[in-house]
Design an enzyme around this catalytic site. Structure first.
Site, short mmCIF file in Angstrom:
data_model
loop_
_atom_site.label_atom_id
_atom_site.label_comp_id
_atom_site.label_asym_id
_atom_site.label_seq_id
_atom_site.Cartn_x
_atom_site.Cartn_y
_atom_site.Cartn_z
N TYR A 56 0.85 -1.18 0.00
CA TYR A 56 0.00 0.00 0.00
C TYR A 56 0.89 1.23 0.00
CZ TYR A 56 -4.07 -2.88 1.31
OH TYR A 56 -5.09 -3.81 1.35
N LEU A 206 -18.55 -2.08 3.29
CA LEU A 206 -19.39 -0.96 2.88
C LEU A 206 -19.39 -0.77 1.37
CD1 LEU A 206 -18.71 1.72 5.64
CD2 LEU A 206 -20.58 0.07 5.47
N GLY A 207 -18.99 -1.81 0.64
CA GLY A 207 -19.01 -1.72 -0.81
C GLY A 207 -18.19 -0.57 -1.34
N ARG A 208 -17.03 -0.33 -0.72
CA ARG A 208 -16.13 0.77 -1.08
C ARG A 208 -16.81 2.14 -1.03
NH1 ARG A 208 -15.14 -3.19 -5.06
NH2 ARG A 208 -13.37 -4.49 -4.50
N GLY A 209 -17.76 2.25 -0.12
CA GLY A 209 -18.43 3.52 0.08
C GLY A 209 -19.87 3.55 -0.36
N SER A 212 -22.16 3.31 2.50
CA SER A 212 -21.91 4.26 3.59
C SER A 212 -23.14 5.10 3.90
CB SER A 212 -20.75 5.19 3.23
OG SER A 212 -21.12 6.05 2.15
#
Length: 329
Positions: A56, A206-209, A212
């Site tokens: 990363y 969170l499904g990449r936002g 959210s």
């Protein structure tokens, strides 16, 4: 914060884990001071599992986490590290290396960056098609025997690979994308984990936002945000997927919680052998996520959630492995 046990090798962690990827720019610019403060807040709230990868931002993530953990008692947290992705200057991913000699090199660098004498969970980020999983896991087992690694994990592999790896050394957990929008593991992988007594750390909860509750059609995707490669955020698909979120919001309001809290609680409710990873990069987002660990979902709640977001209802479905392949070109 309650705890959960992953696998049969003695790995006990908090019921929620902290995913550190977003603190190194994966979803756009991140604030260093705020990231460190978020790690501190997570530890103070009782989170003990911190998940990261050596690739990363080419080591930035490990250095950041090490700075945040400086002065903390080593036994008070667990470090889960992925390795194996090859990167070029500029950050482009160029391949995967699961060779034993590669693993030892990656581990040596991680131990130095993290300022520790061991990693709690070590796992290859993606299966290397050129290296049998038995060779990679066997080499990590040698690091377990030498004391540099405590537990062996897996990441984004199929049920057959799980069985083959587990035959070499007991696997603590499989890290895999799992959310209301991505449930492919339920068919074969999750039953295999449970048959073998292996846990799961779920990322992308969170499904990449998308889950959210704050994403809208007009939300822009900034430079460096890899959601630009995700078909679920593409025009047409996004509108459909946000309609699912609005249906979920009605359930959340009835439960007197946020959409994000409900989405995290749903993952946690799928079994005591699953630990959701919360990818918070600010204290505000962490504070919103933490109450999810206390939400108890009834059978009626689960049925209403299923009706709001049925399996395979999302459009533009793309699992993490395919998304990474897209980035690799």
């Amino acid at each position: 914060m309650q705890t959960r046990t992953l696998g049969t090798t003695g790995l006990t962690v908090s019921a929620l884990g902290l995913g550190a990827m977003g603190m190194s720019g994966a979803y756009g610019p991140a604030d260093r001071a705020e990231s460190i403060a978020t790690v501190h807040a997570a530890l103070e709230a009782g989170l003990t599992l911190i998940d990261m990868a050596d690739f990363y931002a080419s080591g930035h993530n490990e250095l950041l986490v090490a700075e945040a953990l400086r002065g903390r008692e080593r036994g008070s947290y667990r470090l889960s590290v992925k390795f194996g992705m090859l990167t070029a200057p500029g950050g482009a991913y160029t391949g995967i290396d699961g060779r034993p000699e590669g693993m030892r090199n990656f581990l040596a660098h991680s131990l130095t960056r993290l300022g520790t004498d061991h990693v709690d969970v070590y796992r290859l980020a993606r299966l290397d098609p050129a290296v049998p999983t038995e060779e990679t896991v066997g080499a990590i087992k040698e690091m377990v025997d030498a004391g540099y690694v405590r537990h062996i994990g897996l990441s984004e592999v199929d049920a057959d690979t799980v069985r083959r790896a587990h035959a070499v050394h007991p696997i603590s957990d499989l890290q895999v994308e799992y959310s209301l929008l991505t449930r492919t593991v339920e068919a074969e992988v999750l039953p295999t984990l449970r048959e073998l007594g292996i846990g799961m750390t779920a990322h992308g909860v969170l499904g990449r936002g998308l889950l959210s509750g704050r994403w809208t059609v007009g939300t822009s995707i900034g430079p460096g945000d890899w959601r630009a490669f995700d078909p679920r955020f593409a025009d047409g698909n996004l509108e459909h997927n946000l309609a699912l979120v609005e249906a979920l919001r009605q359930v959340a309001e009835a439960k007197e919680c946020s959409v994000a809290q409900l989405a995290i609680a749903w993952v946690a409710a799928q079994g005591d052998d699953i630990v959701p990873l919360v990818g918070a990069r600010t204290r505000d987002r962490l504070a919103e996520a933490l109450p999810a660990s206390e939400i108890r979902l009834t059978e009626d709640d689960l049925a209403r959630i299923e009706k709001a977001v049925p399996d395979r209802a999302a459009r533009g479905s793309l699992d993490a492995s395919a998304a990474l392949s897209e980035l690799l070109g």
